[in-house]
Structure formats: C-alpha cells, structure tokens
Scaffold this motif. Structure first.
Motif, mmCIF file in Angstrom:
data_model
loop_
_atom_site.group_PDB
_atom_site.id
_atom_site.type_symbol
_atom_site.label_atom_id
_atom_site.label_comp_id
_atom_site.label_asym_id
_atom_site.label_seq_id
_atom_site.Cartn_x
_atom_site.Cartn_y
_atom_site.Cartn_z
ATOM 1 N N ALA A 250 0.837 -1.195 0.000
ATOM 2 C CA ALA A 250 0.000 0.000 0.000
ATOM 3 C C ALA A 250 0.871 1.242 0.000
ATOM 4 O O ALA A 250 2.103 1.176 0.145
ATOM 5 C CB ALA A 250 -0.926 0.000 1.208
ATOM 6 N N LEU A 251 0.237 2.386 -0.146
ATOM 7 C CA LEU A 251 0.931 3.670 -0.134
ATOM 8 C C LEU A 251 0.404 4.480 1.039
ATOM 9 O O LEU A 251 -0.776 4.821 1.074
ATOM 10 C CB LEU A 251 0.682 4.415 -1.448
ATOM 11 N N ARG A 285 -5.670 -6.362 -5.322
ATOM 12 C CA ARG A 285 -6.713 -6.293 -6.344
ATOM 13 C C ARG A 285 -6.671 -4.885 -6.923
ATOM 14 O O ARG A 285 -7.358 -3.993 -6.442
ATOM 15 C CB ARG A 285 -8.083 -6.603 -5.755
ATOM 16 N N LEU A 286 -5.804 -4.724 -7.911
ATOM 17 C CA LEU A 286 -5.546 -3.398 -8.449
ATOM 18 C C LEU A 286 -6.830 -2.706 -8.853
ATOM 19 O O LEU A 286 -7.752 -3.342 -9.361
ATOM 20 C CB LEU A 286 -4.603 -3.508 -9.654
ATOM 21 N N PRO A 287 -6.935 -1.411 -8.581
ATOM 22 C CA PRO A 287 -5.880 -0.502 -8.102
ATOM 23 C C PRO A 287 -5.751 -0.440 -6.581
ATOM 24 O O PRO A 287 -5.254 0.541 -6.053
ATOM 25 C CB PRO A 287 -6.338 0.837 -8.647
ATOM 26 N N SER A 288 -6.206 -1.455 -5.864
ATOM 27 C CA SER A 288 -6.189 -1.431 -4.403
ATOM 28 C C SER A 288 -5.519 -2.686 -3.867
ATOM 29 O O SER A 288 -5.326 -3.678 -4.583
ATOM 30 C CB SER A 288 -7.620 -1.336 -3.844
ATOM 31 N N GLY A 338 -7.105 7.385 1.966
ATOM 32 C CA GLY A 338 -7.928 7.311 0.768
ATOM 33 C C GLY A 338 -8.546 5.950 0.548
ATOM 34 O O GLY A 338 -8.897 5.607 -0.590
ATOM 35 N N GLY A 339 -8.694 5.160 1.615
ATOM 36 C CA GLY A 339 -9.260 3.819 1.507
ATOM 37 C C GLY A 339 -10.631 3.717 2.148
ATOM 38 O O GLY A 339 -11.217 4.714 2.573
ATOM 39 N N SER A 356 -9.668 -1.714 2.295
ATOM 40 C CA SER A 356 -9.121 -1.485 0.951
ATOM 41 C C SER A 356 -8.323 -0.196 0.957
ATOM 42 O O SER A 356 -8.829 0.850 1.365
ATOM 43 C CB SER A 356 -10.255 -1.399 -0.074
ATOM 44 N N LEU A 357 -7.082 -0.277 0.494
ATOM 45 C CA LEU A 357 -6.192 0.873 0.465
ATOM 46 C C LEU A 357 -5.592 1.018 -0.936
ATOM 47 O O LEU A 357 -5.447 0.031 -1.666
ATOM 48 C CB LEU A 357 -5.059 0.689 1.475
ATOM 49 N N PRO A 358 -5.235 2.241 -1.326
ATOM 50 C CA PRO A 358 -4.607 2.421 -2.652
ATOM 51 C C PRO A 358 -3.287 1.664 -2.739
ATOM 52 O O PRO A 358 -2.460 1.716 -1.822
ATOM 53 C CB PRO A 358 -4.394 3.938 -2.723
#
Length: 360
Positions: A250-251, A285-288, A338-339, A356-358
């Motif tokens: 994650a970011l 699971r892109l984008p997360s 941002g999740g 869920s996170l970016p």
C-alpha cells in the motif's frame, strides 16, 4: 436523463413544436390563396365580357397543380424542419453544456472534498463570473466548507491538547502507585489496591493514546511511502492466528497502518468465542490492496455492524477491557489513506472486516 440532456430535449421539442405549427399555418394559407387565385383566373370573366366556356379538364388540372404545390410544400418544409430541428438540438446541447459548466465545477469540487481524508478540506470552488444564481450557490458552498474546516480543526486541536494534558497526571499517578506498592512496609491490601489502580490507569492511558491517534488519523497525510501490509501483518499477528498473506503493498504511513492492522487483529481476538479462530489475509486487487480479518465470534445482528465503528462503542461483554476506539481508529486511518472499510457479520457468528487501500 441528465439535466443537460433534459434541457436539450426541451429546447429541441419546443423548436420542433413551433416549426410544426408554423408549417401547418403556412400550408393552410398557401392552399387557400392558391385555390382563390385559380378560381379568379379560370372561373371569373373580365369586366364587360361574358363568361366564356372552358374545357372541363382545366378545372381538374388546376386542382392537380394546387395539390402538387401543397404536397411539395409539406414535403420540402418537413425535410427542412427536420434538418433544422436536428441542428437546433445540437446547438441546444452545446448551449446547455456551457450553461451547466459552473454547476459541474461545483459538483466536482464537492466530490473531491467529500473524498478527501481531511473532512473540512482546504479546497474551494472560487467560481468566477457574473453574480447570478450559480455564482451565489458556489459562494454559499465555499462559506459552508470554510466553517466546516474551522470546526474540524478546532475539534482536532481540542482532542489533541486535552489528551496531551491528561497524559501528565496519569504518568504521575502511575509513578506514585508503583512507589507505594514497592515499599517494604506496604501491606497486602495496599498492593492489591495498587494493582487495581494500575489497571485503571493503564486503561486510561490507552484511552488517551487512542484519542491522540484518532485525532492524528483524521488529518490528511503529508508523506506517503510504499508499505508492505503482509510484512506488517506477519510482525503484528500473534501465534495461533491463521495467516494467508499475499503480496499487498500500500501507499501510506507505516506507523499508522501498523496500528490499523494491530487494532483489527486485537479486535478479532478480543471479540471471540472460547476455542474460536482468527484469520488474517492480505492480497492485491488493483488498483487497491486489501487486508481481511475474520473471526469466529458471537453472532452479530447485521443492523448493529455500522455502529461498531462509532467512537466509544463497546459491547457489553467486554466493556471493561477496551476503550471502544479500536475500529474507529481503523476507519479513520483507512480514510486518511484514501481507503475504505467494510464489515460483514457472518451468519454462523463473527465478523469479516475488509480494508481497501490504494496500491503503491
């Protein structure tokens, strides 16, 4: 339909209706005038002359000419009306889009502010243009966001300052109790009382730390870096907890995400049944990236699941064990990154919490 499409249909429909009425009136006037002139030219003799006989087919030919002219008027007028109606709809679409552009700016800005980690946000619409209804709406929205920003900032400062101020007396109380307990002359009653006081003090310290973290997590992140959720989970998860740790980078802020994982795992262990299990999984699971914590706790009514994320919400069975901030901190940390957090009650008992996170 969107407002732009409705306005376009309205413009085009009104133009088409006006064109049909105009074409109908023109057709009636044309047929009446042509019929009158044919009658005058064929059936009325000049002054001073007797009526002359004329072939019977001449009247029929005149009617054919009149009908052909009327049909040509309707056909060509209908084609022209259809073409101009299409052109009017296209122009209406462009005009409606230009007129609604400020409203789209208001909507997009509101969505960005709503999706931002900082509830108040520092972004404003700052719409430029004439003083019309849309400009007044944008200015009113900016005033509302400004007040919300000040309100949230004041709330966070109050929580942080109060928490800092409360830490000092709690630390002093713990030191005094520990000194009293470790005296040689301390009786068993004093030691038992000191143990209970230390437990209460520790709970208060945990509450203060939770409030500080909650206040911090509700602010926007200033620095972000790649964080491996699988590595954090393998470090935080105690023995006995099932693991299914896939790649999930994650970011965000490593310390805050570590607290998020710790709170979820601790919540799954605390709110469990005897002999139950807890499972932690990470995946991409892109984008997360996702962190999932599942346990086999008691049955929770689905209607009560949203309240679990409210601050100071505690279930009666463990009311004395926690401060009721665990899941609130999880939600605040996720939103700051941002999740999102989603919780689902298992029919057989327990809870499934997915964060869920970016992805980095």
């Amino acid at each position: 339909m969107s407002l732009r499409l409705r306005l376009t249909v309205l413009y085009g429909g009104l133009f088409l209706l006006a064109g049909v009425v105009l074409l109908g009136v023109t057709y009636l006037l044309f047929t009446q005038q042509v019929g009158r002139r044919v009658t005058v030219l064929i059936g009325t003799p000049p002054p001073g002359l007797a009526a002359l006989p004329f072939p019977e087919g001449l009247d029929a030919q005149a009617r054919q000419v009149r009908e052909a002219a009327a049909t040509s008027l309707l056909t060509q007028g209908g084609i022209a009306l259809a073409a101009v109606a299409v052109l009017a709809a296209a122009v209406g679409w462009l005009v409606a889009g230009r007129a609604l552009a400020p409203l789209r700016q208001v909507t997009e800005t509101a969505r960005r502010i709503a999706a931002a980690a900082d509830p108040g946000g520092h972004e404003r619409i700052a719409l430029r243009g004439p003083e019309d209804e849309v400009k007044n709406l944008a200015d009113a929205f900016d005033v509302m966001v400004e007040r919300l920003d000040r309100s949230f900032d004041a709330q966070r400062r109050f929580v942080a300052n109060a928490s800092h101020e409360l830490r000092t007396p709690l630390t002093l109380n713990r030191s005094l109790v520990e000194v009293a307990m470790h005296r040689r002359t301390a009786s068993d009653d004093v030691r038992q009382l000191g143990t209970k006081l230390l437990q209460i003090n520790a709970r208060h310290e945990k509450l203060i730390s939770g409030l500080l973290l909650l206040a911090r997590s509700e602010s926007a992140l200033t620095e972000r870096c790649p964080v491996d959720l699988a590595a954090i989970a393998s470090h935080v998860v105690p023995p006995g907890v099932q693991e299914d740790l896939g790649d999930a980078t994650a970011l965000g802020d490593a310390l805050m995400l570590e607290r998020l994982v710790h709170n979820l795992v601790e919540n799954g262990i605390r709110h469990n049944v005897e002999g139950g299990w807890v499972r932690v999984a990470t995946r991409t699971r892109l984008p997360s990236v996702e962190l999932e914590v599942t346990n086999s706790g008691p049955v929770i009514p689905p209607s009560e699941v949203p309240a679990l994320f409210d601050p100071f919400h505690r279930r009666a069975r463990v009311a004395a064990d926690g401060a009721g901030l665990g899941l609130s901190i999880v939600r605040s940390v996720a939103h700051a990154h941002g999740g999102e957090v989603a919780a689902t009650a298992r029919p057989e008992g327990g809870l499934v919490v997915v964060v869920s996170l970016p992805a980095a």
